[in-house]
Design a protein around this motif. Sequence first.
Motif, mmCIF file in Angstrom:
data_model
loop_
_atom_site.group_PDB
_atom_site.id
_atom_site.type_symbol
_atom_site.label_atom_id
_atom_site.label_comp_id
_atom_site.label_asym_id
_atom_site.label_seq_id
_atom_site.Cartn_x
_atom_site.Cartn_y
_atom_site.Cartn_z
ATOM 1 N N LEU A 8 -2.328 24.766 20.177
ATOM 2 C CA LEU A 8 -0.407 24.786 20.000
ATOM 3 C C LEU A 8 0.284 26.127 20.280
ATOM 4 C CD1 LEU A 8 -1.323 22.013 17.929
ATOM 5 C CD2 LEU A 8 -0.895 21.556 20.402
ATOM 6 N N THR A 9 1.320 25.646 20.992
ATOM 7 C CA THR A 9 2.590 26.433 21.009
ATOM 8 C C THR A 9 3.401 25.926 20.242
ATOM 9 O OG1 THR A 9 1.830 27.303 22.814
ATOM 10 C CG2 THR A 9 4.110 28.427 22.097
ATOM 11 N N PHE A 10 3.406 26.621 19.012
ATOM 12 C CA PHE A 10 4.333 26.192 18.082
ATOM 13 C C PHE A 10 5.826 27.209 17.646
ATOM 14 C CE2 PHE A 10 1.080 23.923 15.689
ATOM 15 C CZ PHE A 10 1.750 23.355 15.005
ATOM 16 N N ARG A 11 7.489 26.469 17.626
ATOM 17 C CA ARG A 11 8.522 27.311 17.857
ATOM 18 C C ARG A 11 8.990 26.890 16.271
ATOM 19 N NH1 ARG A 11 9.175 22.946 20.099
ATOM 20 N NH2 ARG A 11 11.248 21.490 19.869
ATOM 21 N N LYS A 12 10.188 27.638 15.887
ATOM 22 C CA LYS A 12 10.468 27.586 14.849
ATOM 23 C C LYS A 12 11.425 26.283 14.554
ATOM 24 C CE LYS A 12 12.528 29.415 10.799
ATOM 25 N NZ LYS A 12 12.909 30.214 9.417
ATOM 26 N N SER A 13 10.967 25.396 13.299
ATOM 27 C CA SER A 13 12.811 24.245 14.260
ATOM 28 C C SER A 13 14.120 24.961 14.172
ATOM 29 C CB SER A 13 12.476 23.480 13.052
ATOM 30 O OG SER A 13 13.328 22.290 13.144
ATOM 31 N N SER A 14 15.685 24.112 14.662
ATOM 32 C CA SER A 14 16.118 24.738 14.599
ATOM 33 C C SER A 14 17.243 24.163 12.913
ATOM 34 C CB SER A 14 17.207 24.616 15.145
ATOM 35 O OG SER A 14 17.187 22.913 16.066
ATOM 36 N N TYR A 15 16.711 23.300 12.807
ATOM 37 C CA TYR A 15 17.105 22.443 11.051
ATOM 38 C C TYR A 15 15.993 23.745 9.900
ATOM 39 C CZ TYR A 15 18.743 19.113 14.135
ATOM 40 O OH TYR A 15 19.390 17.802 15.158
ATOM 41 N N VAL A 22 9.768 23.905 9.192
ATOM 42 C CA VAL A 22 8.941 23.972 9.648
ATOM 43 C C VAL A 22 8.875 24.099 11.371
ATOM 44 C CG1 VAL A 22 9.324 21.189 8.290
ATOM 45 C CG2 VAL A 22 10.274 21.462 10.664
ATOM 46 N N GLU A 23 7.813 24.541 11.611
ATOM 47 C CA GLU A 23 7.355 25.001 12.954
ATOM 48 C C GLU A 23 6.696 23.448 13.712
ATOM 49 O OE1 GLU A 23 5.591 29.071 12.296
ATOM 50 O OE2 GLU A 23 4.266 27.497 12.212
ATOM 51 N N VAL A 24 7.530 23.524 14.988
ATOM 52 C CA VAL A 24 7.458 22.336 16.139
ATOM 53 C C VAL A 24 6.593 22.625 17.338
ATOM 54 C CG1 VAL A 24 8.117 20.498 17.763
ATOM 55 C CG2 VAL A 24 8.901 21.513 15.403
ATOM 56 N N ALA A 25 5.934 21.947 17.716
ATOM 57 C CA ALA A 25 4.933 21.877 19.285
ATOM 58 C C ALA A 25 4.902 21.333 20.176
ATOM 59 C CB ALA A 25 3.269 22.341 18.804
ATOM 60 N N GLY A 26 5.560 20.667 21.416
ATOM 61 C CA GLY A 26 5.627 19.404 22.116
ATOM 62 C C GLY A 26 3.913 20.077 22.848
#
Length: 60
Positions: A8-15, A22-26
């Motif tokens: 997965l490619t996670f990115r740091k949440s803008s929140y 938290v990190e989010v992966a689409g």
Amino acid sequence: MHLPSEDLTFRKSSYSDRSDCVEVAGLPTGAVVRDTQNRDLGHLVFETSEWTALLDSVRK
């Protein structure tokens, strides 16, 4: 559903801020969320409808 984090490619949440991250992966079918400071504890998988409902609720 178990998804290997390395796939997965996670990115740091803008929140997120410095202490609550938290990190989010689409995904084609939704999103995956994990705690930045505790990545080894796993992640949560949200279907598209669940993810949309969560985002709608935090935007209000």
